[in-house]
Design a protein around this motif. Sequence first.
Motif, mmCIF file in Angstrom:
data_model
loop_
_atom_site.group_PDB
_atom_site.id
_atom_site.type_symbol
_atom_site.label_atom_id
_atom_site.label_comp_id
_atom_site.label_asym_id
_atom_site.label_seq_id
_atom_site.Cartn_x
_atom_site.Cartn_y
_atom_site.Cartn_z
ATOM 1 N N VAL A 282 0.850 -1.193 0.000
ATOM 2 C CA VAL A 282 0.000 0.000 0.000
ATOM 3 C C VAL A 282 0.882 1.238 0.000
ATOM 4 C CG1 VAL A 282 -1.832 1.249 1.196
ATOM 5 C CG2 VAL A 282 -1.738 -1.235 1.320
ATOM 6 N N ASN B 115 -7.208 -2.428 9.234
ATOM 7 C CA ASN B 115 -6.710 -1.319 8.430
ATOM 8 C C ASN B 115 -6.245 -1.782 7.056
ATOM 9 O OD1 ASN B 115 -4.076 0.436 7.654
ATOM 10 N ND2 ASN B 115 -5.632 1.732 8.587
ATOM 11 N N LEU C 141 -7.184 -4.412 5.357
ATOM 12 C CA LEU C 141 -8.329 -4.785 4.519
ATOM 13 C C LEU C 141 -8.988 -3.527 3.961
ATOM 14 C CD1 LEU C 141 -9.892 -7.559 6.767
ATOM 15 C CD2 LEU C 141 -8.729 -7.908 4.590
ATOM 16 N N LEU C 142 -9.068 -2.503 4.803
ATOM 17 C CA LEU C 142 -9.706 -1.258 4.360
ATOM 18 C C LEU C 142 -8.869 -0.538 3.309
ATOM 19 C CD1 LEU C 142 -11.107 0.352 7.628
ATOM 20 C CD2 LEU C 142 -12.398 -0.097 5.573
ATOM 21 N N VAL C 143 -7.564 -0.363 3.594
ATOM 22 C CA VAL C 143 -6.773 0.426 2.648
ATOM 23 C C VAL C 143 -6.541 -0.321 1.337
ATOM 24 C CG1 VAL C 143 -5.615 1.880 4.352
ATOM 25 C CG2 VAL C 143 -4.564 -0.274 3.678
ATOM 26 N N HIS C 144 -6.724 -1.653 1.357
ATOM 27 C CA HIS C 144 -6.682 -2.374 0.086
ATOM 28 C C HIS C 144 -8.000 -2.220 -0.667
ATOM 29 C CE1 HIS C 144 -2.874 -4.478 -0.367
ATOM 30 N NE2 HIS C 144 -2.827 -4.584 0.939
ATOM 31 N N GLY C 145 -8.946 -1.567 -0.038
ATOM 32 C CA GLY C 145 -10.223 -1.323 -0.698
ATOM 33 C C GLY C 145 -11.046 -2.586 -0.904
ATOM 34 N N LEU C 146 -10.814 -3.592 -0.027
ATOM 35 C CA LEU C 146 -11.589 -4.828 -0.181
ATOM 36 C C LEU C 146 -13.029 -4.597 0.243
ATOM 37 C CD1 LEU C 146 -8.984 -7.374 1.166
ATOM 38 C CD2 LEU C 146 -9.799 -7.132 -1.168
#
Lengths: 322, 339
Positions: A38, A286, A288-293
Amino acid sequence: MTSVIGDLIKQSVQGDRIQVNGIKAVSLLLIIWGYFSVENFLTPANLSAIMYSVSAIGIAAVGMAFITLSGNLFMLSMAATAALSTIVFASTLHFGLPVALLSVSVLGILIGSIQGLVVGAARVNPIIATIAVASIVMGIGSYISGGMTVIGKGDASWLGIGKFASLVPNQLVIFLAFAIAANYWVERTRFGRELRLIGLNPITAAYSGIRVPRTLVIAFVVAGFSAALAGGLFASQASQGNLKMAAGLDFDAIAAVLVAGISIRGGQGKIIDAVYGAIFLALIGNLLLVHGLSFEIQLMVKGAVVVLAVIVAALIARGKVR
Amino acid sequence: MKPEIPFAQKHLTGLNKVAIFSAWMMATATLSVTTSFSANAAAKDAKVILLTVSEECEYCSRHLQSFRQKAQEEGISLKVKITNFDPAEQASQVDQAIAERPDAIVLWPADASAIVPSLRKIKSAGIPLVVTNSLPDMKYSKFWDVYTGPNDKASGGSAAKAMEQGFNEKGYGEAGDVFLVVGVPGTPPQIGREEGFKQGLAADAPGIQIKGAQPGNWDQTKASEAASALFTQFGTKVKGVYAQADNMMAGVIVAAQRAGIDPSKLVLVGSNCSIEGVTAIESGTQYATVLQSPVQDGEYAAQAVVDLLNGKKPENVRYLPQQIITKANVSECNAAVGR
């Protein structure tokens, strides 16, 4: 006799370190993976986002660890206590932040001590007792707030967005100070040793002259206090309180305790382990979120991690029995 | 011992059977006449049951308050059943409500799909029905008399217009990146508002690009975590955020402040006109919201039931107005937040 018990504790604690050490190692791997996968992962903004997401849940997890360690499974009234304390926090904020924090602390200690007496002295099943208390607490919250959001008339930004030395969020400082103090207390004092022995075997503990009810009441007071403090942190975000605010806190705190390998059977693990558990879960959340999953994937991964951790804990425990 | 044959069975000849059957038919007919008469009776003193979802959410609680008040004004004798968004419990509450034979039922579905069998039951019991707040699939519209509540797609459309307007006002022109913080995935407002927002932007402001979306689950803390991650992902390129509820927008504002971004520089569009949104708009951190008043929502439902009871035949669907609210007209929200 004392040395036998001492050795027993030492052994079980050492055996139990496998899982929490594993969690620490995996957390490190996650940070490295995040750095490479990321773009903005290790920027101050994202690091502080992780710190914020770990603080309130971490405080609750530390409190939960007292209950789990005492052999009383979980406290299922934490979300309710935190929700009510968001309302109390917002309603008392016009007296200033210290008063608001003091009010929620008193509230948490009160709710905790009631459960401590019910579970510790009257020996009611902790799950039933804490669910019942949760329902009472939510009822009181509904009665006071009428289901409405309470807007605090005062400034809570020191706690909500303030940073220590303009680097680390004040919330994180409070969380770490609380966790370290709690860990020291359990590791180094008579109360802590009694708590652990009660967790290992409450009947033997009672026959050995250990102050079972007193110790359990204290454990529940700490847990109630930590839930209320977590609520205070939530409320400070926007100086607002409402009953929906801390939803999911029970599950998050339990997950942190379990992934860190604090034994569900009681007596095994350290308070500080809950901190590593909370950090590990915050990192996963975090990433999972920042990978936009998508949300579904996030839920599945989080659930799978908890199940996996519990399986690992069971395997370790079985290995120890052999 | 010889088993005793019941009197009725012993004496039930063929002729008697016919007589009893016709008596039963007549009784049923009379009964149904009475029922339909009471259903058409005036609203005053009518027995109405409201099945609603929760008292612990601000919107739900204001909805209930305003419904109660309107019902009281009209002299309706009201009974309220509450479930904590539990579709199974609500289904059994519907059965109970039908058994009480009220003059009308007002229902806020805990789950707009799971409720369909219950709607069918109310319909076949012949009890007038108002569905409020959550619109089930329109293909089942024959099961209810009136739906009143928000038009989520239009709400999303208004949010898109507010976003476009904010881009102009804050000097970003016609192009830039935005992200979305949405409600619990799969809930009708989440789907409707997202669809309306996307279509609105595509039609009127194609330069404004939606870069990402994460659920904040109608929860401030979750929304703040989601927004933190989205700010991390897209950094300072983000010019605007659409959060599907104002309390989630409060979380977005916290996330921006924590990331060192000035929220008043962004075009932040929320929804609902809840107290969080109103205070943030007044202080200038939030640009706009879309009015969806819980007070109006409750009143519309109450008005619909009054109309039904007074024998009017209201239209099948009555939507709430979805007005754009900015600092200039924020006083329009006063009623919605109980000021």
